[in-house]
Design an enzyme around this catalytic site. Sequence first.
Site, PDB file in Angstrom:
ATOM      1  N   LYS A  51       0.845  -1.205   0.000  1.00  0.00           N
ATOM      2  CA  LYS A  51       0.000   0.000   0.000  1.00  0.00           C
ATOM      3  C   LYS A  51       0.875   1.249   0.000  1.00  0.00           C
ATOM      4  O   LYS A  51       2.094   1.151   0.243  1.00  0.00           O
ATOM      5  CB  LYS A  51      -0.881  -0.030   1.251  1.00  0.00           C
ATOM      6  CG  LYS A  51      -0.093  -0.058   2.547  1.00  0.00           C
ATOM      7  CD  LYS A  51      -0.866  -0.741   3.656  1.00  0.00           C
ATOM      8  CE  LYS A  51      -0.101  -0.619   4.970  1.00  0.00           C
ATOM      9  NZ  LYS A  51      -0.662  -1.482   6.011  1.00  0.00           N
ATOM     10  N   ARG A 158     -10.171  -0.891  14.509  1.00  0.00           N
ATOM     11  CA  ARG A 158      -9.924   0.012  13.394  1.00  0.00           C
ATOM     12  C   ARG A 158     -10.779  -0.471  12.234  1.00  0.00           C
ATOM     13  O   ARG A 158     -11.883  -0.010  12.042  1.00  0.00           O
ATOM     14  CB  ARG A 158      -8.415  -0.033  13.076  1.00  0.00           C
ATOM     15  CG  ARG A 158      -7.889   1.119  12.298  1.00  0.00           C
ATOM     16  CD  ARG A 158      -6.389   1.036  12.091  1.00  0.00           C
ATOM     17  NE  ARG A 158      -5.957  -0.155  11.327  1.00  0.00           N
ATOM     18  CZ  ARG A 158      -4.749  -0.330  10.819  1.00  0.00           C
ATOM     19  NH1 ARG A 158      -3.818   0.592  10.985  1.00  0.00           N
ATOM     20  NH2 ARG A 158      -4.441  -1.402  10.140  1.00  0.00           N
ATOM     21  N   TYR A 280      15.216  30.137   8.983  1.00  0.00           N
ATOM     22  CA  TYR A 280      13.983  30.767   9.485  1.00  0.00           C
ATOM     23  C   TYR A 280      13.974  30.887  11.004  1.00  0.00           C
ATOM     24  O   TYR A 280      14.425  29.983  11.717  1.00  0.00           O
ATOM     25  CB  TYR A 280      12.765  29.948   9.072  1.00  0.00           C
ATOM     26  CG  TYR A 280      12.350  30.144   7.633  1.00  0.00           C
ATOM     27  CD1 TYR A 280      11.976  31.412   7.165  1.00  0.00           C
ATOM     28  CD2 TYR A 280      12.316  29.066   6.753  1.00  0.00           C
ATOM     29  CE1 TYR A 280      11.589  31.579   5.846  1.00  0.00           C
ATOM     30  CE2 TYR A 280      11.925  29.236   5.440  1.00  0.00           C
ATOM     31  CZ  TYR A 280      11.566  30.501   4.980  1.00  0.00           C
ATOM     32  OH  TYR A 280      11.182  30.677   3.682  1.00  0.00           O
ATOM     33  N   MET A 328      11.152  24.409   3.333  1.00  0.00           N
ATOM     34  CA  MET A 328      10.387  23.594   2.381  1.00  0.00           C
ATOM     35  C   MET A 328      11.289  22.848   1.396  1.00  0.00           C
ATOM     36  O   MET A 328      11.094  21.665   1.134  1.00  0.00           O
ATOM     37  CB  MET A 328       9.401  24.488   1.619  1.00  0.00           C
ATOM     38  CG  MET A 328       8.465  23.700   0.722  1.00  0.00           C
ATOM     39  SD  MET A 328       7.363  24.753  -0.225  1.00  0.00           S
ATOM     40  CE  MET A 328       6.333  25.439   1.052  1.00  0.00           C
TER      41      MET A 328
HETATM   42  C1  PLP Z   1       0.099  -2.286   6.629  1.00  0.00           C
HETATM   43  C2  PLP Z   1      -0.485  -3.582   6.989  1.00  0.00           C
HETATM   44  C3  PLP Z   1       0.306  -4.736   7.036  1.00  0.00           C
HETATM   45  C4  PLP Z   1       1.808  -4.692   6.917  1.00  0.00           C
HETATM   46  O1  PLP Z   1       2.324  -4.178   8.137  1.00  0.00           O
HETATM   47  P1  PLP Z   1       3.885  -3.959   8.402  1.00  0.00           P
HETATM   48  O2  PLP Z   1       3.924  -3.537   9.817  1.00  0.00           O
HETATM   49  O3  PLP Z   1       4.333  -2.894   7.476  1.00  0.00           O
HETATM   50  O4  PLP Z   1       4.557  -5.250   8.155  1.00  0.00           O
HETATM   51  C5  PLP Z   1      -0.327  -5.948   7.257  1.00  0.00           C
HETATM   52  N1  PLP Z   1      -1.672  -6.011   7.448  1.00  0.00           N
HETATM   53  C6  PLP Z   1      -2.455  -4.913   7.442  1.00  0.00           C
HETATM   54  C7  PLP Z   1      -3.908  -5.057   7.689  1.00  0.00           C
HETATM   55  C8  PLP Z   1      -1.889  -3.671   7.232  1.00  0.00           C
HETATM   56  O5  PLP Z   1      -2.662  -2.580   7.246  1.00  0.00           O
END
Ligand code: PLP
Length: 387
Positions: A51, A158, A280, A328
């Site tokens: 992701k 979650r 800054y 920036m």
């Molecule tokens: C991001 C995620 C993972 C991978 O987690 P890492 O800590 O990066 O290994 C696995 N399962 C879910 C549901 C996630 O959101």
Amino acid sequence: MQNQRSSSSLENSIALRAGGLLTIDLAALQSNYRRLCDEIGQNVACAAAVKADAYGLGVVRVGPALAEAGARRFFVAHFDEALTLKSALAAQTAVDVHTGCEIFVLNGLIAAPAEEFVAHNIRPVLNSLGEVDSWQGLARAKNQILPAALHVDTGMCRLGLPDSEYQALQSSKEQLEGIDLRVIMSHLACADMPDHPLNRQQLTAFQQIRAAFPDTPASFANSSGIFLGPEYHFDVARPGVALYGINPLPGHVNPMRQVVRLKGKILQLREIDASQSVGYGAAYQAAGPMRIATVAVGYADGYLRALSDRGHAWIGDRRVNVVGRVSMDLLALDVTAIPADDVVPGTFVDLFDPEIGADALAAEAGTIGYEILTALGQRYHREYLGT
Ligand SMILES: *Cc1c(COP(=O)(O)O)cnc(C)c1O
């Protein structure tokens, strides 16, 4: 030959124009994938969380490299991330590889119209009874068996079915008829804290879930979860960050290889004295004569402003301090102790600790390696090594 030469000099000139160089070692990535496969053993499959553009590293290159190393299940957050990955796999891997790949969308059926999942052969991760219901409705309407993953919450609060919904589903499994459950999964909240009691509680809850769905591959462990031991492995592990070289074992030696290297370009050198300040807010006041190097990387490039007066860079093996506020597009380094010949305009300095990588910078910024990687901006020249 002519063409080759001109395209590589074009590459060079792009590299020289960029304020920073981001090097992503795909061979190290693949070696990390295999390292995790060794850790879970051959009876457990290793999926990959890719992701957020493969944690900022570029899913178009990372996805196919992982597929080549053997990954067949991929997890993304958004539907469009799945489409990007799917076309990269189709373009860059052999037919038997990409046709064997499954892409799961963690954000669930709400991430896109259900028909789109079917049309593109992307699997939703069903996160609620409502989503189970919709997916079943579509399967009935199409008179088709539709594949999906099911996410049950065991303590993260979650995403995923809350316990009440899970209990309801378990007592009337006909709600799943027409759904080809490819994976049943849950996610650990404290996997990077091996002694946290929530790990055991979640494990116990997930063991019961697995027992209720004995024919469905069960998936529980993220990167750190893999290192909690075999009980946590189930059928499919889902590592993300460890693939990219971030330490899944905070406080211990990193078992993973470094994948990412970040370099910033020095634009100017400045000799200052005790009457002057840097950047800054005049936040850094010189204590005496010093030499400042201004580097073309700033918070717009993901070099967090929290690293003002805290970050470090490396010139060869010599460590130098970030002084003043990160702005920036720029940051300033104290290079007083570095021989003048080694720091001229155009010199590239390492912005990640050459040994420890992004984790060291994360600690200095008061954050985690995940955030450093996913914040990396789009302005770097990216170079992919290996494969
Ligand atoms: C991001 C995620 C993972 C991978 O987690 P890492 O800590 O990066 O290994 C696995 N399962 C879910 C549901 C996630 O959101």
